[in-house]
Every structure is written in C-alpha cells, then in structure tokens.
Design an enzyme around this catalytic site. Structure first.
Site, PDB file in Angstrom:
ATOM      1  N   HIS A  43       4.813   0.330   0.518  1.00 35.10           N
ATOM      2  CA  HIS A  43       5.339  -0.393   1.675  1.00 35.10           C
ATOM      3  C   HIS A  43       4.422  -1.537   2.074  1.00 35.10           C
ATOM      4  O   HIS A  43       3.265  -1.610   1.646  1.00 35.10           O
ATOM      5  CB  HIS A  43       5.526   0.561   2.859  1.00 35.10           C
ATOM      6  CG  HIS A  43       4.256   1.244   3.301  1.00 35.10           C
ATOM      7  ND1 HIS A  43       3.802   2.430   2.744  1.00 35.10           N
ATOM      8  CD2 HIS A  43       3.339   0.921   4.253  1.00 35.10           C
ATOM      9  CE1 HIS A  43       2.687   2.797   3.327  1.00 35.10           C
ATOM     10  NE2 HIS A  43       2.372   1.896   4.247  1.00 35.10           N
TER      11      HIS A  43
ATOM     12  N   HIS B  48       0.239   5.943   0.732  1.00 36.80           N
ATOM     13  CA  HIS B  48      -0.657   6.998   1.178  1.00 36.80           C
ATOM     14  C   HIS B  48      -0.343   8.296   0.431  1.00 36.80           C
ATOM     15  O   HIS B  48       0.810   8.536   0.050  1.00 36.80           O
ATOM     16  CB  HIS B  48      -0.509   7.231   2.681  1.00 36.80           C
ATOM     17  CG  HIS B  48      -0.538   5.983   3.497  1.00 36.80           C
ATOM     18  ND1 HIS B  48      -1.690   5.237   3.670  1.00 36.80           N
ATOM     19  CD2 HIS B  48       0.440   5.324   4.163  1.00 36.80           C
ATOM     20  CE1 HIS B  48      -1.403   4.175   4.425  1.00 36.80           C
ATOM     21  NE2 HIS B  48      -0.126   4.212   4.722  1.00 36.80           N
TER      22      HIS B  48
ATOM     23  N   ARG C 168      -4.446   0.585  -1.599  1.00 37.48           N
ATOM     24  CA  ARG C 168      -3.901  -0.770  -1.654  1.00 37.48           C
ATOM     25  C   ARG C 168      -3.591  -1.138  -3.107  1.00 37.48           C
ATOM     26  O   ARG C 168      -4.432  -0.977  -3.986  1.00 37.48           O
ATOM     27  CB  ARG C 168      -4.891  -1.781  -1.091  1.00 37.48           C
ATOM     28  CG  ARG C 168      -5.154  -1.639   0.389  1.00 37.48           C
ATOM     29  CD  ARG C 168      -6.011  -2.789   0.906  1.00 37.48           C
ATOM     30  NE  ARG C 168      -6.585  -2.449   2.197  1.00 37.48           N
ATOM     31  CZ  ARG C 168      -7.779  -1.883   2.359  1.00 37.48           C
ATOM     32  NH1 ARG C 168      -8.532  -1.636   1.313  1.00 37.48           N
ATOM     33  NH2 ARG C 168      -8.207  -1.591   3.561  1.00 37.48           N
TER      34      ARG C 168
ATOM     35  N   GLN D 170       0.827  -1.201   0.000  1.00 42.20           N
ATOM     36  CA  GLN D 170       0.000   0.000   0.000  1.00 42.20           C
ATOM     37  C   GLN D 170       0.861   1.251   0.000  1.00 42.20           C
ATOM     38  O   GLN D 170       2.086   1.198   0.115  1.00 42.20           O
ATOM     39  CB  GLN D 170      -0.902   0.003   1.240  1.00 42.20           C
ATOM     40  CG  GLN D 170      -0.132  -0.059   2.551  1.00 42.20           C
ATOM     41  CD  GLN D 170      -1.038  -0.092   3.765  1.00 42.20           C
ATOM     42  OE1 GLN D 170      -1.070   0.856   4.543  1.00 42.20           O
ATOM     43  NE2 GLN D 170      -1.766  -1.203   3.932  1.00 42.20           N
TER      44      GLN D 170
ATOM     45  N   GLU E  18       4.058   8.761   7.930  1.00 45.16           N
ATOM     46  CA  GLU E  18       4.074   7.961   9.144  1.00 45.16           C
ATOM     47  C   GLU E  18       5.468   7.422   9.393  1.00 45.16           C
ATOM     48  O   GLU E  18       6.363   7.525   8.544  1.00 45.16           O
ATOM     49  CB  GLU E  18       3.081   6.796   9.016  1.00 45.16           C
ATOM     50  CG  GLU E  18       3.394   5.864   7.863  1.00 45.16           C
ATOM     51  CD  GLU E  18       2.298   4.840   7.607  1.00 45.16           C
ATOM     52  OE1 GLU E  18       1.404   4.691   8.453  1.00 45.16           O
ATOM     53  OE2 GLU E  18       2.344   4.179   6.550  1.00 45.16           O
TER      54      GLU E  18
END
Length: 268
Positions: free
Chosen positions: A136, A63, A156, A61, A78
C-alpha cells in the site's frame, strides 16, 4: 484498575507532512507535521491511534502478521478513515492484477511498482482495512485517522528516491501479490452507527451520538479507546476534544455529544 483519561499526544515531523493542518490541529511554524499520535496506555498496549497529514506520497510498503514478525514482536494490521481529501487524492491498496515475487522485486527496483498498484480516488468517509501483507501507499493531499496494531515494523519496497532503507527481501517474501478484496473497502455514512472492524485483532465502531445496545454488548465492561471526530466527549468528567483520544474504563464512563461523531476501538 483502569482510570479514564486523555492520552498523551505526540506530533511527528515527516518529509511528506504539512505545514498547514486541517482544524482543529495546528502545526508549529516551520514544521511539516505528518503524524499526530497518542501514546498507547499500559492498559491497552495492543492498539495505536494516529492522525496522518500528507503533502507528498508515502513509501510503497507493507507489514508482517503476528506470525511473520520477528520473535517477540507484534505484527501490524491497520485501517484508515479518510477525514479530508484534496481533489484527486488517492490511496494505493494492493495490485491491479496478480504480480509474481520476481516481477514485484524488479518493479520496486525500477520504480514501476507505482503503476502496478491499484490507486483509488478517495473522499471523506472512505474506510479501508489493510490486512498484513497488503502492499500500500498513501497519496498526497489527505488527512486520515489510522487505527492499528501497536507495531512499528514496516517493510519499504519503494520510496521515490528518498535516502531511506528498503526491505526488498523481507517485503517481497510476505507480500500479497494480488488485488485487495473489495469487501475491505467501504464508505461510512455521515449519520448512523457502523461496525467497521470486528477482529481478528481489534474492533472499531463509528458512532453518531451515544452507542446502541448492540455496541455496548460488543464492547462490554472492558477498557477501550475513544476518538472524538467532530465534537467533544466526556470521560468521567474530563472533556476530550475533537482531534484527541481518550482511554475509557468502559463505555459507561463516556458521555457522547448528541449528533457528535466518534470512533471507539478495543483489542479483541
């Protein structure tokens, strides 16, 4: 006015979660707990702190950034701190070589994207920062602390045949099709104080006992999150045990155990 306090905890079942969790956590009988996270307080809505526990691989996935997220939404950068790792446990971050969008899409469809990812053997104390767009996956046999922008937007690319929606168009359009820079990965020593992240969205420090004057200057007289790792901290007279998370009005409100390790986090 910010009131220092413990944050509410939420346990989340996941197909890739674990029925037996490392101390100090416990999973209810028959439940596979994959996440334990802490409700972001109104005073610091930008940050979310989670513990992750894996028995299987998570999806491949990525972001979006703030600029790439849907209007009115926040992007998601993150970072992970490895707490425990079974022998052979791995994290996938970026690719082993440059990958074109067309190749990435085809590999996501046939499952070979797993072989294109850069899988890193990890151990407790390993730290990885994931900027938006980094493809990742988290492997099995790990427990992690994740500190992130408070966003649930995930694209995803591949999910091992699980019956969940994929987001190939959105994901491939913004994915970084290249290896992750090594500077975004490091190992945190058992002792000492380390500045792990200093922007662009949040700062994060690893403490061994009370913070230094330098850390106090970085965080100033502003609210922050405190995550005790192996010893309790005290927030304005309230004890926050290891495995918890608290909101502090400022560092002056926090008493750290001598030699107790903790993370502190604050939006930039």
């Amino acid at each position: 006015m910010t009131v220092s306090r413990a944050l509410e905890t939420k346990s989340v079942e996941k197909v890739w979660g674990r029925e037996t969790l490392p101390a100090p956590f416990n999973a209810p009988e028959g439940q596979r707990i994959g996440e334990i996270w802490f409700e972001p307080p109104p005073e610091l809505p930008e940050l979310l702190v989670k513990y992750l526990f894996t028995s299987e691989k998570l999806s491949v996935q990525l972001h979006p950034s703030d600029a790439q997220a849907p209007e009115g939404s926040r992007g998601k950068e993150e970072c992970w701190l490895v707490l425990t790792a079974d022998p052979g446990a791995q994290l996938a971050v970026g690719f082993t070589r440059d990958v074109s969008p067309d190749e990435m899409r085809a590999a996501a469809l046939d499952g070979s994207i797993e072989q294109l990812l850069a899988w890193h053997d990890v151990q407790p104390g390993d730290f990885i920062y994931l900027d938006a767009g980094t493809v990742h996956a988290i492997g099995a046999g790990l427990s992690l602390i994740e500190v992130q922008q408070n966003s649930d937007i995930t694209y995803r690319l591949y999910d091992y045949g699980r019956p969940r929606e994929l987001h190939l168009d959105q994901g491939v359009a913004i994915a970084h099709g290249y290896p992750q820079p090594e500077r975004l990965r490091r190992h945190v020593p058992d002792t000492g104080e380390v500045s792990l992240v200093d922007g662009p969205h949040f700062r994060l420090d690893w403490l061994d006992g009370a913070p230094s004057d330098e850390a106090k200057a970085r965080y100033g007289d502003r609210a922050l999150l405190v995550i005790p790792v192996d010893a309790p901290v005290t927030l304005a007279g309230e004890e926050i045990v290891a495995g918890g998370c608290g909101l502090a009005a400022s560092l002056d409100d926090v008493a750290f155990a001598r030699g107790g390790r903790a993370l502190i986090a604050q939006p930039v």
